[in-house]
Design a protein around this motif. Structure first.
Motif, short mmCIF file in Angstrom:
data_model
loop_
_atom_site.label_atom_id
_atom_site.label_comp_id
_atom_site.label_asym_id
_atom_site.label_seq_id
_atom_site.Cartn_x
_atom_site.Cartn_y
_atom_site.Cartn_z
N ILE A 165 39.22 44.00 35.71
CA ILE A 165 39.30 43.39 37.04
C ILE A 165 40.31 42.24 37.00
CG2 ILE A 165 38.06 42.08 38.80
CD1 ILE A 165 37.28 45.01 38.74
N THR A 166 41.21 42.23 37.96
CA THR A 166 42.15 41.13 38.14
C THR A 166 41.81 40.43 39.46
OG1 THR A 166 43.92 42.26 36.93
CG2 THR A 166 44.58 40.52 38.46
N VAL A 167 41.67 39.11 39.41
CA VAL A 167 41.32 38.34 40.61
C VAL A 167 42.57 37.64 41.15
CG1 VAL A 167 39.97 36.43 41.53
CG2 VAL A 167 38.94 38.02 39.90
N VAL A 168 42.84 37.85 42.42
CA VAL A 168 43.96 37.21 43.10
C VAL A 168 43.39 36.12 44.00
CG1 VAL A 168 45.92 37.53 44.65
CG2 VAL A 168 45.29 39.36 43.05
N ASN A 169 43.77 34.86 43.74
CA ASN A 169 43.31 33.71 44.53
C ASN A 169 44.43 33.24 45.44
OD1 ASN A 169 40.68 33.32 43.18
ND2 ASN A 169 41.93 32.79 41.40
N VAL A 170 44.12 33.06 46.71
CA VAL A 170 45.08 32.54 47.68
C VAL A 170 44.52 31.23 48.24
CG1 VAL A 170 46.39 32.97 49.78
CG2 VAL A 170 45.77 34.89 48.29
N HIS A 171 45.21 30.12 47.96
CA HIS A 171 44.82 28.80 48.46
C HIS A 171 45.75 28.46 49.62
CE1 HIS A 171 42.74 28.39 44.54
NE2 HIS A 171 43.84 28.97 44.07
N SER A 172 45.18 28.28 50.80
CA SER A 172 46.01 28.13 51.99
C SER A 172 45.63 26.90 52.79
CB SER A 172 45.87 29.39 52.87
OG SER A 172 46.58 29.23 54.07
N VAL A 217 40.76 46.61 46.98
CA VAL A 217 39.94 45.43 46.73
C VAL A 217 38.48 45.86 46.59
CG1 VAL A 217 39.17 43.21 47.65
CG2 VAL A 217 41.53 43.95 47.99
N ASP A 218 37.88 45.52 45.44
CA ASP A 218 36.47 45.85 45.23
C ASP A 218 35.55 44.83 45.92
OD1 ASP A 218 37.13 48.04 43.80
OD2 ASP A 218 36.60 47.25 41.84
N LEU A 219 35.86 43.56 45.75
CA LEU A 219 35.06 42.49 46.32
C LEU A 219 35.97 41.34 46.74
CD1 LEU A 219 32.22 42.23 43.61
CD2 LEU A 219 32.00 43.26 45.87
N PHE A 220 35.48 40.53 47.68
CA PHE A 220 36.23 39.32 47.99
C PHE A 220 35.27 38.20 48.35
CE2 PHE A 220 35.68 40.67 52.34
CZ PHE A 220 35.69 39.49 53.08
N GLU A 221 35.74 36.95 48.18
CA GLU A 221 34.94 35.76 48.46
C GLU A 221 35.85 34.75 49.14
OE1 GLU A 221 33.68 31.61 47.50
OE2 GLU A 221 35.44 32.69 46.75
N LYS A 222 35.33 34.01 50.10
CA LYS A 222 36.18 33.05 50.81
C LYS A 222 35.40 31.81 51.18
CE LYS A 222 35.36 34.95 55.46
NZ LYS A 222 34.75 33.74 56.03
N ALA A 255 39.05 40.66 44.24
CA ALA A 255 38.95 41.36 42.96
C ALA A 255 39.64 42.71 43.09
CB ALA A 255 37.49 41.54 42.56
N VAL A 256 40.66 42.93 42.27
CA VAL A 256 41.45 44.16 42.29
C VAL A 256 41.22 44.91 40.99
CG1 VAL A 256 43.77 45.13 42.47
CG2 VAL A 256 43.18 43.07 43.75
N HIS A 257 40.91 46.20 41.08
CA HIS A 257 40.65 47.00 39.89
C HIS A 257 41.75 48.02 39.69
CE1 HIS A 257 38.89 50.64 37.90
NE2 HIS A 257 38.56 49.72 37.02
N SER A 258 42.11 48.23 38.43
CA SER A 258 43.09 49.26 38.10
C SER A 258 42.75 49.82 36.73
CB SER A 258 44.51 48.69 38.09
OG SER A 258 45.42 49.68 37.64
N LYS A 259 42.86 51.15 36.58
CA LYS A 259 42.61 51.77 35.28
C LYS A 259 43.72 51.43 34.28
CE LYS A 259 39.83 55.62 36.98
NZ LYS A 259 39.67 57.09 37.06
N SER A 260 44.92 51.15 34.77
CA SER A 260 46.00 50.71 33.91
C SER A 260 46.15 49.20 34.04
CB SER A 260 47.31 51.40 34.29
OG SER A 260 47.64 51.12 35.64
N SER A 261 46.74 48.58 33.03
CA SER A 261 46.85 47.13 33.00
C SER A 261 47.80 46.63 34.08
CB SER A 261 47.35 46.68 31.62
OG SER A 261 47.48 45.27 31.58
N LEU A 262 47.35 45.59 34.81
CA LEU A 262 48.20 44.98 35.83
C LEU A 262 48.99 43.81 35.27
CD1 LEU A 262 45.70 44.91 38.85
CD2 LEU A 262 47.53 46.55 38.43
N LEU A 263 48.46 43.21 34.17
CA LEU A 263 49.11 42.06 33.55
C LEU A 263 49.24 42.31 32.06
CD1 LEU A 263 47.12 40.86 35.99
CD2 LEU A 263 48.05 38.71 35.20
#
Length: 498
Positions: free
Chosen positions: A351-358, A382-387, A395-403
Motif C-alpha cells: 500500500i502506498t499512501v498519498v497525502n495532500v495538504h491543502s 483508491v482502497d481507502l481514504f481519510e480526510k 491509500a493506493v494499492h498496486s501489485k507492482s512496486s510504485l516506489l
C-alpha cells in the motif's frame, strides 16, 4: 434429524417450497487454472463422484503452472503484445512451447484414439492462433477484440483437455465454446439486464446437452470493448456464475487448492480456522482486502438463489466454505453488544499512501471531485481514504512496486510508476503532496461486530504489543456488519496480530 452425509460435499436432496426436487437441479463445478494444470486426473475423479448424485456442468480456466506469471493466459498476452511489435517473432517461440505443453498434457489419458483426437483439436487451435497473430497490425498496440481472440484460446485448450479426460474415464462429455456465442445485441454499458440475458442464453445452449457433461470454456464473448478489457481477469468465475444462473443450479462449486476460506492466512497464522460459512458481504470484503475468495460481482449473480461453495481439489470430501445469505438478519441488539470474535483478519500489503495538504477546504465537493478525477485519469485505484478540514490521505494499492529505494537510505524513495508520477504532479496544484511507501491495510471483518463492545480495543492492544504503529483508521458498515481498517506503518505481517 441429522443431515445426511453426501460424498464430495454436495448437499443432500431436499424439497423446496415450490415442490420441485432439488436433485434435478445441476451442480456447476468451476476449476481454476492451477488445478487444471496440475491436478487434471483428480478433477476427473471429482466429476465422476459428483455425477453419481446429480447432473453437473464444468467450467474451466486456462491452465497454469507453478505461478500465474508462467500460466497460459499471461503467455498468450505476451505473445499478442510481441506480435504487435514491428520485426518481432518471439511470439512464435511462445506459441511453440505452449503447443508442446498442451500436447504433453495428454499423458493422463489412456485411450490412444482420444489422445489423437485431442491433439488434432489442439493443433487446429494453434494453427488458427498463428493466423490471428500473423495478421495483427505491427503498430505496437493490441486492440481489445484481438486480445480477446488470443486469450480465449487458453480456456479452449483446458476445456478440450478436460472433456477428453472425462471421455477417457467413461463419462460422456461435450466441449462447449462460449467465446463467440452471444446471440443478442450487446449494449455499450454492461448492465445487470445484459448479464441476466446472457445467463438465460447460456442456459438455453447447455440445456440441449442434457445427456452429456458439458465442459465449458470460462471465456465468453464477444463483448464490445473486449472481455479482458471490460472485466479484468476474474471473467472465468463470472462465467461459471452465469452458467449456474442459466441452469438454475443447485450450487456453484469453485474448486481451488485450499480447503476453503480461513479466519487468517494459515501459512502465517497456525491457529487460523476454516470458516464453514460466509455471508456474501463478508466474502466480498475479504476479497477486496487481501483474501482471494471470489469477486463480489460474481457473488451478485448467484446470491441469493444459488449458494457458492469453495472446495479443495486435493481434499474433495472436505465440506469447504459455503457462501449464502445470512439467515439471521434480525440481530438482538443486546446479544450483539457482547464481545464477539471477528469472522476473519486480512492484511493487504504493498500500500502506498498519498497525502495532500491543502489551504483549500477539503470538505468542498469540488476539491474532492478534482482529487478523485486525477487519480482515476491515471488508473490509480483508491482502497481507502481519510480526510480532515485541510488534509486528505488516500491509500493506493498496486501489485507492482510504485516506489523504489534511493541510494540515500532505506527511508528515502523515488516514484518509479509513471501514472503515480503524473498524478502527484497534478495533485501538487492543490497543495503539498507527500508519498509514503511500505504501508499495509489490516482489516477486521465480520457480521455482528458493529455493536460488539471492546473489539477495537483488542485490535489496538495487539498492534501496540507488536510495535506496529497505527497511521490511520477507517470503518465501513452496513446492517449488522462492521469492517474496521488500520493503516499500519509496516507492510504488515498477519502473524504479528494472530
Amino acid at each position: 434429524m441429522a443431515d445426511a452425509v453426501i460424498p464430495n460435499g454436495v448437499s443432500p436432496v431436499v424439497h423446496g417450497e415450490t415442490g420441485g426436487n432439488v436433485e434435478e437441479r445441476p451442480v456447476v463445478l468451476k476449476f481454476g487454472g492451477t488445478s487444471v494444470g496440475k491436478f487434471a486426473p483428480e478433477i476427473a475423479q471429482i466429476c465422476l463422484s459428483a455425477r453419481r448424485h446429480s447432473k453437473i456442468a464444468v467450467v474451466c480456466s486456462a491452465r497454469s503452472g507453478v505461478s500465474k506469471a508462467g500460466g497460459t493466459t499471461n503467455r498468450l498476452l505476451k505473445a499478442a503484445r510481441d506480435a504487435s511489435r514491428p520485426s518481432s517473432n518471439e511470439y512464435k517461440d511462445i506459441l511453440s512451447k505452449l503447443h508442446q505443453e498442451h500436447v504433453e498434457a495428454a499423458t493422463c489419458i489412456s485411450s490412444q484414439k482420444i489422445i489423437q483426437r485431442y491433439q488434432a483439436d489442439v493443433a487446429v487451435e494453434f494453427d488458427h492462433l498463428i493466423q490471428v497473430l500473423d495478421s495483427m497490425p505491427r503498430t505496437g498496440v493490441v486492440d481489445p477484440q484481438s486480445e480477446d481472440r488470443v486469450v480465449s484460446v487458453g480456456e479452449k485448450l483446458s476445456s478440450r483437455l478436460l472433456a477428453a479426460l472425462l471421455s477417457d474415464r467413461g463419462v460422456p462429455s461435450r466441449y462447449i465454446d462460449l467465446s463467440d456465442t452471444i446471440d443478442f445485441p450487446v449494449p455499450d454499458h454492461l448492465s445487470q439486464i445484459f448479464y441476466r440475458d446472457l445467463a438465460a442464453s447460456f442456459g438455453r445452449l447447455l440445456s440441449t446437452h442434457a445427456d452429456t457433461v458439458p465442459v465449458v470454456t470460462g471465456f465468453f464473448g464477444r463483448i464490445p470493448g473486449g472481455l479482458v478489457n471490460s472485466l479484468g481477469r476474474g471473467y472465468s468465475d463470472l462465467c461459471a456464475a452465469l452458467v449456474a444462473v442459466g441452469l438454475s443450479a443447485r450450487e456453484l462449486q469453485v474448486w481451488k487448492e485450499v480447503d476453503g476460506v480461513f479466519t487468517a492466512d494459515p501459512r502465517k497464522v497456525p491457529t487460523a480456522r476454516l470458516l464453514p460459512t460466509l455471508t456474501p458481504h463478508e466474502a466480498g470484503e475479504l476479497t477486496f482486502y487481501g483474501s482471494e475468495v471470489i469477486h463480489n460481482f460474481t457473488l451478485q449473480q448467484c446470491i441469493p438463489r444459488i449458494p457458492i461453495r469453495i472446495k479443495n481439489v486435493l481434499r474433495p470430501h472436505s465440506a469447504g466454505t459455503i457462501i449464502q445469505p445470512d439467515a439471521s438478519k434480525d440481530v438482538d441488539p443486546y446479544k450483539a453488544m457482547r464481545p464477539k470474535r471477528p469472522t476473519a483478519v486480512t492484511v493487504k500489503q504493498q500500500i502506498t499512501v498519498v497525502n495532500v495538504h491543502s489551504n483549500l477546504k477539503v470538505d468542498s465537493p469540488s476539491f474532492l471531485a478534482h482529487i478523485c478525477h486525477i487519480l482515476a485519469t491515471h488508473s490509480l485505484a483508491v482502497d481507502l481514504f481519510e480526510k480532515n478540514e485541510c488534509h486528505v490521505s488516500l491509500a493506493v494499492h498496486s501489485k507492482s512496486s510504485l516506489l523504489s529505494t534511493t541510494h540515500g537510505g532505506e527511508n528515502k524513495y523515488q516514484i518509479e510508476n509513471k501514472d503515480l508520477q503524473d498524478a502527484v504532479r497534478e495533485l501538487e496544484e492543490y497543495g503539498l503532496v507527500d508519498v509514503v511507501h511500505g504501508m499495509a491495510i489490516l482489516s477486521l471483518i465480520g457480521t455482528g461486530l458493529k455493536r460488539s463492545i471492546g473489539i477495537a480495543g483488542k485490535l489496538f492492544t495487539a498492534l501496540g504489543e507488536n510495535n506496529i504503529n497505527i497511521e490511520m483508521i477507517s470503518q465501513g458498515e452496513s446492517v449488522g456488519f462492521l469492517r474496521l481498517d488500520c493503516w499500519t506503518d509496516k507492510s504488515g505481517d498477519q502473524g504479528q496480530v494472530k
